[in-house]
Design a protein around this motif. Structure first.
Motif, PDB file in Angstrom:
ATOM      1  N   LEU A   8       3.943 -12.101  35.729  1.00 41.85           N
ATOM      2  CA  LEU A   8       4.900 -11.189  35.107  1.00 41.85           C
ATOM      3  C   LEU A   8       5.567 -11.852  33.898  1.00 41.85           C
ATOM      4  N   ILE A   9       5.917 -13.114  34.015  1.00 40.17           N
ATOM      5  CA  ILE A   9       6.527 -13.835  32.897  1.00 40.17           C
ATOM      6  C   ILE A   9       5.584 -13.843  31.698  1.00 40.17           C
ATOM      7  N   ASP A  10       4.309 -14.063  31.950  1.00 44.52           N
ATOM      8  CA  ASP A  10       3.312 -14.045  30.877  1.00 44.52           C
ATOM      9  C   ASP A  10       3.226 -12.654  30.244  1.00 44.52           C
ATOM     10  N   VAL A  11       3.209 -11.633  31.063  1.00 45.30           N
ATOM     11  CA  VAL A  11       3.130 -10.255  30.556  1.00 45.30           C
ATOM     12  C   VAL A  11       4.381  -9.927  29.738  1.00 45.30           C
ATOM     13  N   LEU A  12       5.536 -10.372  30.198  1.00 47.60           N
ATOM     14  CA  LEU A  12       6.774 -10.112  29.458  1.00 47.60           C
ATOM     15  C   LEU A  12       6.754 -10.805  28.093  1.00 47.60           C
ATOM     16  N   ASP A  13       6.185 -11.995  28.034  1.00 49.27           N
ATOM     17  CA  ASP A  13       6.015 -12.689  26.745  1.00 49.27           C
ATOM     18  C   ASP A  13       5.175 -11.845  25.794  1.00 49.27           C
ATOM     19  N   GLN A  14       4.053 -11.377  26.301  1.00 46.88           N
ATOM     20  CA  GLN A  14       3.146 -10.564  25.476  1.00 46.88           C
ATOM     21  C   GLN A  14       3.807  -9.260  25.051  1.00 46.88           C
ATOM     22  N   LEU A  15       4.508  -8.637  25.985  1.00 49.38           N
ATOM     23  CA  LEU A  15       5.181  -7.373  25.716  1.00 49.38           C
ATOM     24  C   LEU A  15       6.257  -7.556  24.641  1.00 49.38           C
ATOM     25  N   ALA A  16       7.039  -8.609  24.748  1.00 49.56           N
ATOM     26  CA  ALA A  16       8.067  -8.880  23.738  1.00 49.56           C
ATOM     27  C   ALA A  16       7.441  -9.095  22.364  1.00 49.56           C
ATOM     28  N   THR A  17       6.325  -9.787  22.313  1.00 53.37           N
ATOM     29  CA  THR A  17       5.638 -10.042  21.044  1.00 53.37           C
ATOM     30  C   THR A  17       5.139  -8.741  20.419  1.00 53.37           C
ATOM     31  N   VAL A  18       4.555  -7.882  21.235  1.00 52.20           N
ATOM     32  CA  VAL A  18       4.070  -6.585  20.740  1.00 52.20           C
ATOM     33  C   VAL A  18       5.237  -5.745  20.224  1.00 52.20           C
ATOM     34  N   LEU A  19       6.312  -5.726  20.960  1.00 52.07           N
ATOM     35  CA  LEU A  19       7.488  -4.953  20.549  1.00 52.07           C
ATOM     36  C   LEU A  19       8.065  -5.492  19.242  1.00 52.07           C
ATOM     37  N   GLU A  20       8.158  -6.807  19.141  1.00 50.15           N
ATOM     38  CA  GLU A  20       8.676  -7.423  17.913  1.00 50.15           C
ATOM     39  C   GLU A  20       7.783  -7.120  16.718  1.00 50.15           C
ATOM     40  N   SER A  21       6.474  -7.054  16.954  1.00 51.73           N
ATOM     41  CA  SER A  21       5.545  -6.799  15.852  1.00 51.73           C
ATOM     42  C   SER A  21       5.775  -5.437  15.215  1.00 51.73           C
ATOM     43  N   ASP A  22       6.413  -4.529  15.948  1.00 52.33           N
ATOM     44  CA  ASP A  22       6.679  -3.189  15.422  1.00 52.33           C
ATOM     45  C   ASP A  22       8.170  -2.983  15.130  1.00 52.33           C
TER      46      ASP A  22
END
Length: 105
Positions: A8-22
């Motif tokens: 979950l921590i890994d997924v949250l990292d990825q999710l935050a990165t995707v959100l920041e990219s937009d």
């Protein structure tokens, strides 16, 4: 920390990165705060994350890749792939958080 929490921590990292990219800073900060709680073995991170889902204006309502220039709406290039990735990560995060919550009883 269990394997589901690590995932979950890994997924949250990825999710935050995707959100920041937009430019979705509100939601990226939300994911990073949930992640920080989990990194500190604080179960509140699960409750906090799950509170982002459901209701008007929730993470479930977010669509990425939109822009408005001079009052004209348009889609950014790659918006379909961006939203597919976002939807997959958003769903995976919710499923993992619910599984962890269920396992906690």
């Amino acid at each position: 920390m269990g394997p589901m929490t690590e995932q979950l921590i890994d997924v949250l990292d990825q999710l935050a990165t995707v959100l920041e990219s937009d430019g979705a800073t509100h939601w990226s900060q939300w994911m990073r705060k949930a992640r920080a709680h989990l990194m500190n073995s604080d179960y509140y991170g699960i409750e906090y994350l799950l509170s982002a889902y459901g209701g008007m204006g929730s993470l479930n309502d977010l669509v990425l890749g939109q822009s408005c220039i001079d009052g004209i709406f348009s889609w950014k290039p790659g918006h379909i792939e961006l939203n597919e990735k976002f939807n997959a990560l958003r769903s995976e995060a919710a499923a993992l958080a619910r599984a962890i919550k269920h396992a906690q009883g």
